[in-house]
Design an enzyme around this catalytic site. Structure first.
Site, PDB file in Angstrom:
ATOM      1  N   ARG A  47       0.903  -1.271   0.024  1.00 45.19           N
ATOM      2  CA  ARG A  47      -0.105   0.007  -0.068  1.00 45.19           C
ATOM      3  C   ARG A  47       0.821   1.127  -0.004  1.00 45.19           C
ATOM      4  O   ARG A  47       1.863   1.331   0.858  1.00 45.19           O
ATOM      5  CB  ARG A  47      -0.991   0.019   1.168  1.00 45.19           C
ATOM      6  CG  ARG A  47      -2.063   0.988   1.277  1.00 45.19           C
ATOM      7  CD  ARG A  47      -2.660   0.825   2.488  1.00 45.19           C
ATOM      8  NE  ARG A  47      -2.054   1.352   3.608  1.00 45.19           N
ATOM      9  CZ  ARG A  47      -2.766   1.706   4.693  1.00 45.19           C
ATOM     10  NH1 ARG A  47      -3.953   1.711   4.946  1.00 45.19           N
ATOM     11  NH2 ARG A  47      -1.991   2.132   5.889  1.00 45.19           N
ATOM     12  N   ASP A  53       1.814  -1.097  12.565  1.00 52.49           N
ATOM     13  CA  ASP A  53       2.177  -1.807  11.312  1.00 52.49           C
ATOM     14  C   ASP A  53       2.508  -3.273  11.541  1.00 52.49           C
ATOM     15  O   ASP A  53       3.455  -3.652  12.007  1.00 52.49           O
ATOM     16  CB  ASP A  53       3.197  -0.997  10.546  1.00 52.49           C
ATOM     17  CG  ASP A  53       3.426  -1.552   9.061  1.00 52.49           C
ATOM     18  OD1 ASP A  53       3.269  -2.771   9.005  1.00 52.49           O
ATOM     19  OD2 ASP A  53       3.669  -0.530   8.324  1.00 52.49           O
ATOM     20  N   ASP A  73       5.751  -4.511   9.876  1.00 56.50           N
ATOM     21  CA  ASP A  73       6.943  -3.960  10.584  1.00 56.50           C
ATOM     22  C   ASP A  73       7.032  -4.992  11.965  1.00 56.50           C
ATOM     23  O   ASP A  73       8.154  -5.230  12.355  1.00 56.50           O
ATOM     24  CB  ASP A  73       6.734  -2.580  10.746  1.00 56.50           C
ATOM     25  CG  ASP A  73       7.124  -1.781   9.662  1.00 56.50           C
ATOM     26  OD1 ASP A  73       7.452  -2.049   8.536  1.00 56.50           O
ATOM     27  OD2 ASP A  73       6.962  -0.446   9.813  1.00 56.50           O
TER      28      ASP A  73
END
Ligand code: PRP
Length: 210
Positions: A103, A203, A206
């Site tokens: 994204r 996230d 991550d």
């Protein structure tokens, strides 16, 4: 489109630790894996089976087995990889196809950078796995791939969904013939201005892979 929020105290318990910003990466991986197994149990409720005759040590009986073609699991790289093992644990005979999507954090648009799916998905039940359904753009694009290849039954397994993303996905899927289901551990409050799920878990890619 049908949306199922899995309402179970163990799911809520594990999700709470997953959300916590102080949870380290190895615990995050383990919890994501455990959560998927719990979600997969619900997500596979409609998996196709056929009757089979067997003999127990005591007597003949009839049971069921998964029908061919075997289900297809599609993790969306990269964060979806953290959910693959949990799905395979429950569906060990499933095939696996891969979609790499990212994204754009400014436009929030999803683009595809890798695709390795069977050419013909006719008659296939597909399980797409990705931790986050935020704006819904990634999942909409993934489902579009699968439907174009002939998939006729699609279940998306996500850890968190945002109401805006679910609504957008529903709109995108108007006119799509295949039934689509979303199974999630929670429906969060909203998306923030950066397209992050609130309260969310940050996230996922991550936190899984750094
Ligand atoms: C995240 C997440 C989903 C997507 C959700 O992936 O894992 O794939 O964003 O957002 P959307 O619903 O608004 O499309 P990301 O693009 O960060 O890639 P990554 O998995 O490689 O970290």
């Amino acid at each position: 489109m049908e949306t199922l929020v899995v309402d179970h105290p163990l799911v809520a318990h594990k999700l709470t630790t997953l959300r916590n910003k102080d949870t380290d990466s190895s615990t995050f991986r383990r919890l994501a894996d455990e959560l998927v197994t719990l979600l997969a149990y619900e997500a596979t409720r409609g998996v196709r089976v056929a009757p089979v005759d067997i003999v127990t040590p005591v007597a003949p009986t009839q049971g069921v087995r998964l029908t061919d073609p075997q289900p297809l699991i599609v993790p969306i790289l990269r964060a979806g990889l953290g959910m693959l093992d949990g799905m395979i644990r429950l569906l060990p005979t499933a095939e696996v196809g891969f979609l790499g999507m990212v994204r754009n954090e400014e436009t929030l648009e999803a683009t595809t950078y890798a695709e390795r799916l069977p050419a013909d998905l006719s008659g296939r039940q597909c399980y797409v796995v990705d931790p986050m359904l935020a704006t819904g753009g990634t999942l909409a694009a993934a489902i579009d791939f699968l439907v174009k290849r002939g998939a006729d039954d699609i279940t998306a397994v996500v850890l968190l969904a945002a109401p805006e993303g679910v609504a957008a996905l529903e709109k995108e899927l108007e006119g799509v013939d295949a039934p689509v289901r979303v199974v999630t551990a929670a429906m969060d409050e909203k998306l923030n201005e950066k397209g992050y799920i609130v309260p969310g878990l940050g996230d996922a890619g991550d936190r899984l892979y750094g």
